[in-house]
Enzyme design. Structure first.
Site, PDB file in Angstrom:
ATOM      1  N   LEU A  19     -10.655 -11.181 -10.850  1.00  0.00           N
ATOM      2  CA  LEU A  19     -12.076 -11.377 -11.490  1.00  0.00           C
ATOM      3  C   LEU A  19     -11.810 -11.044 -13.189  1.00  0.00           C
ATOM      4  O   LEU A  19     -12.890 -11.170 -13.432  1.00  0.00           O
ATOM      5  CB  LEU A  19     -13.133 -10.427 -10.688  1.00  0.00           C
ATOM      6  CG  LEU A  19     -13.005 -10.854  -9.462  1.00  0.00           C
ATOM      7  CD1 LEU A  19     -14.125 -10.157  -8.550  1.00  0.00           C
ATOM      8  CD2 LEU A  19     -13.282 -12.475  -9.260  1.00  0.00           C
ATOM      9  N   LYS A  74       3.303  -2.475 -15.081  1.00  0.00           N
ATOM     10  CA  LYS A  74       2.273  -1.440 -16.024  1.00  0.00           C
ATOM     11  C   LYS A  74       3.373  -0.377 -16.748  1.00  0.00           C
ATOM     12  O   LYS A  74       3.017   0.395 -17.587  1.00  0.00           O
ATOM     13  CB  LYS A  74       1.340  -0.435 -15.130  1.00  0.00           C
ATOM     14  CG  LYS A  74       0.002  -1.267 -14.721  1.00  0.00           C
ATOM     15  CD  LYS A  74      -0.754  -0.526 -13.929  1.00  0.00           C
ATOM     16  CE  LYS A  74      -2.161  -1.463 -13.778  1.00  0.00           C
ATOM     17  NZ  LYS A  74      -3.135  -0.666 -12.944  1.00  0.00           N
ATOM     18  N   ASP A 110      -7.229   2.711 -16.958  1.00  0.00           N
ATOM     19  CA  ASP A 110      -7.357   3.021 -15.659  1.00  0.00           C
ATOM     20  C   ASP A 110      -8.012   4.408 -15.179  1.00  0.00           C
ATOM     21  O   ASP A 110      -8.756   4.364 -14.357  1.00  0.00           O
ATOM     22  CB  ASP A 110      -6.165   2.707 -14.735  1.00  0.00           C
ATOM     23  CG  ASP A 110      -5.652   1.288 -14.470  1.00  0.00           C
ATOM     24  OD1 ASP A 110      -6.401   0.479 -14.566  1.00  0.00           O
ATOM     25  OD2 ASP A 110      -4.442   0.938 -14.702  1.00  0.00           O
ATOM     26  N   GLY A 137       2.141   2.638 -11.358  1.00  0.00           N
ATOM     27  CA  GLY A 137       1.248   2.676 -12.457  1.00  0.00           C
ATOM     28  C   GLY A 137      -0.166   3.084 -12.368  1.00  0.00           C
ATOM     29  O   GLY A 137      -0.615   3.925 -12.948  1.00  0.00           O
ATOM     30  N   VAL A 228      -8.193   1.468  -4.597  1.00  0.00           N
ATOM     31  CA  VAL A 228      -8.201   0.907  -5.974  1.00  0.00           C
ATOM     32  C   VAL A 228      -8.110  -0.623  -5.893  1.00  0.00           C
ATOM     33  O   VAL A 228      -8.626  -1.389  -6.808  1.00  0.00           O
ATOM     34  CB  VAL A 228      -6.626   1.474  -6.418  1.00  0.00           C
ATOM     35  CG1 VAL A 228      -6.469   0.659  -7.630  1.00  0.00           C
ATOM     36  CG2 VAL A 228      -6.674   2.774  -6.838  1.00  0.00           C
TER      37      VAL A 228
END
Length: 291
Positions: A19, A74, A110, A137, A228
């Site tokens: 998204l 990552k 994050d 990551g 997550v």
């Protein structure tokens, strides 16, 4: 004259359902900006994660303003950047790359994204003993966020024992001795029996990786569960936990708050996170509330 047109993208595997394009483009539209957000899916391209350096260089050469980076790139991307922001360097993981004057600088949004979502969605849960599944990551960022939020001790569980041990050692250097420990999945039954809550930070449950990350019978009503994964918002883990009466947090809030921080880095403009929470609620269902 201030820049008003931006070209950004996302590098990762299985990112078709992401998204991020809609979140960034909608917020840009509301601010009178032109934002084109492109998906660069290594599965679609048929390249290995190690190709991330070539993809970053190509994006820079093509005039991109920045990139988001997700699983499984990552950590691999770090060796291909010119500089790291302090938080990305401390984490050893990058989820945002900004191109400026021909240089690529890695950031990590994050940590702040998960911390903001957790504080909003599970504000009063106990944090003395936290189990985290996943030391990649996203896992590094989430563990930093949990300890920043005041968790007493975080035990990081990963199938790769060296990876969980290395993350735990890094966390202890940053936050103080005995704040973190590493473990392997065979210890999950004992760990979860004594834990206040669990943070799930592996790709299991994503649209491309469906299923439960551990046996359902390890869950119990007194355990809070934070996820997550945000696509889908209702993962099998959250659905199972909610059925037991666990307090839960989906990954949508983290997706929004990390995207808002990345938007700021890309554009230099201040995003409206509340509007972006409304966007993800519309795009993927009700987001971020404990149930």
């Amino acid at each position: 004259m201030a820049k008003d047109s931006f070209l950004v993208g996302l590098i990762g595997a299985g990112i078709g359902p992401s998204l991020s394009p809609a979140l960034h483009e909608r917020e840009a539209d509301r601010q009178g900006l032109r934002c084109l957000y492109r998906l660069i899916d290594i599965d679609v391209l048929g390249v290995r994660p190690e190709a991330v350096g070539d993809l970053v260089r190509a994006a820079r050469d093509l005039g991109f303003d920045g990139l988001n980076i997700t699983h499984p790139c990552k950590q691999l991307v770090i060796g291909h950047l010119d500089a790291l922001a302090p938080q990305a360097e401390a984490l050893g993981a990058v989820n945002t790359v900004v191109f400026e004057n021909g240089r690529a600088t890695g950031h990590n949004t994050d940590v702040t994204g998960f911390a903001a979502s957790f504080a909003r969605g599970l504000p009063d849960v106990p944090l003395e003993r936290v189990v985290q599944l996943g030391a990649g990551g996203a896992g590094a960022a989430v563990a930093h966020a949990m300890l920043t939020l005041g968790a007493g001790r975080v035990t990081v569980v990963d199938a790769l024992a060296d990876r969980s041990a290395e993350l735990a050692a890094s966390l202890n250097r940053h936050f103080g001795e005995d704040r973190a420990a590493g473990a392997t999945p065979d210890r999950l039954p004992r760990l979860l029996a004594d834990a206040d809550g669990i943070v799930h930070a592996t790709p299991t449950g994503m649209a491309a990786h469906p299923g439960l990350p551990f046996p359902a019978d390890l869950l119990r009503p007194g355990l809070w569960v934070a996820e997550v994964v945000y696509r889908p918002l209702e993962t099998e883990l959250l659905r199972t936990a909610r059925a037991l009466g666990c307090a839960t947090l989906d990954g949508g809030g983290m997706a929004v708050f990390q995207a808002a921080d990345a938007f700021r880095l890309f554009t230099g403009r201040e995003p409206d996170a509340a509007r972006m929470l409304g966007d993800i609620a519309e795009l993927a269902g009700v987001v971020g509330s404990p149930k």
